[in-house]
Design a protein around this motif. Sequence first.
Motif, PDB file in Angstrom:
ATOM      1  N   UNK A  27      -4.746 -13.484  -6.091  1.00 37.47           N
ATOM      2  CA  UNK A  27      -5.487 -13.876  -4.892  1.00 37.47           C
ATOM      3  C   UNK A  27      -4.623 -14.641  -3.888  1.00 37.47           C
ATOM      4  N   UNK A  28      -3.857 -15.619  -4.370  1.00 40.07           N
ATOM      5  CA  UNK A  28      -3.185 -16.528  -3.451  1.00 40.07           C
ATOM      6  C   UNK A  28      -1.713 -16.199  -3.177  1.00 40.07           C
ATOM      7  N   UNK A  29      -1.066 -15.474  -4.062  1.00 43.40           N
ATOM      8  CA  UNK A  29       0.325 -15.100  -3.821  1.00 43.40           C
ATOM      9  C   UNK A  29       0.426 -13.649  -3.354  1.00 43.40           C
ATOM     10  N   UNK A  42      -2.090  -1.150  -2.371  1.00 46.27           N
ATOM     11  CA  UNK A  42      -3.374  -0.870  -1.732  1.00 46.27           C
ATOM     12  C   UNK A  42      -3.290   0.295  -0.763  1.00 46.27           C
ATOM     13  N   UNK A  43      -2.128   0.532  -0.202  1.00 45.47           N
ATOM     14  CA  UNK A  43      -1.957   1.593   0.805  1.00 45.47           C
ATOM     15  C   UNK A  43      -0.750   2.440   0.438  1.00 45.47           C
ATOM     16  N   UNK A 128     -11.052  -1.276  -2.379  1.00 45.12           N
ATOM     17  CA  UNK A 128     -11.723  -0.785  -1.169  1.00 45.12           C
ATOM     18  C   UNK A 128     -11.252  -1.559   0.055  1.00 45.12           C
ATOM     19  N   UNK A 129     -10.692  -2.739  -0.152  1.00 38.89           N
ATOM     20  CA  UNK A 129     -10.129  -3.549   0.932  1.00 38.89           C
ATOM     21  C   UNK A 129      -8.649  -3.188   1.066  1.00 38.89           C
ATOM     22  N   UNK A 133      -6.894  -9.517   3.331  1.00 38.95           N
ATOM     23  CA  UNK A 133      -8.042 -10.417   3.431  1.00 38.95           C
ATOM     24  C   UNK A 133      -9.319  -9.730   2.948  1.00 38.95           C
ATOM     25  N   UNK A 134     -10.343 -10.490   2.755  1.00 38.44           N
ATOM     26  CA  UNK A 134     -11.664 -10.016   2.296  1.00 38.44           C
ATOM     27  C   UNK A 134     -11.612  -9.314   0.947  1.00 38.44           C
ATOM     28  N   UNK A 135     -10.725  -9.715   0.077  1.00 40.94           N
ATOM     29  CA  UNK A 135     -10.639  -9.099  -1.238  1.00 40.94           C
ATOM     30  C   UNK A 135     -11.685  -9.638  -2.193  1.00 40.94           C
ATOM     31  N   UNK A 136     -11.823  -8.975  -3.307  1.00 38.75           N
ATOM     32  CA  UNK A 136     -12.718  -9.411  -4.370  1.00 38.75           C
ATOM     33  C   UNK A 136     -12.147  -8.926  -5.694  1.00 38.75           C
TER      34      UNK A 136
END
Length: 157
Positions: A27-29, A42-43, A128-129, A133-136
């Motif tokens: 999450x933070x790194x 992610x991409x 999906x993100x 930002x806006x991750x889960x």
Amino acid sequence: MNPLIVNIAIVAAAFVGMECVAWLAHKYLMHGFLWFLHHDHHQRDDGDFFEKNDYFFVIFAIPGIACLLLGLYGGFNPLFWVGLGITIYGFAYFIVHDIFIHQRFKILRNTNFVYLKAIRRAHKMHHKHLGKHQGECFGMLWVPLKYFREAKNAAAK
């Protein structure tokens, strides 16, 4: 107390602790200042087998290897067992994340096990993100209960 029990407890505590470390690091790194290494996870643009994100395998292996070596140097002191827990977590991460979830090797594809379906669903929600930002769902083995409910309901249909 029996030294074997103590050593097993240290390994288990290190393994569980690594899930917390992985969640925080992800999450933070990874979704923070190290996004430049994680974004290709992610991409995917290229289709190469390796991603820049794979550098995290090496980065996170260093503490485990250091603990194993320092623990061996001290004659199987507690650091060895901590390093073993970290290493086992790394292996579990590879199996669950890279093989089961992302299918980098085409095995472990189908399952009816609710826990594994919940892990896969939570990770899908994470991906999906496309931005940082806006991750889960930043963990690997511990996912929110709603994904267990979804997996259980899907299995009942």
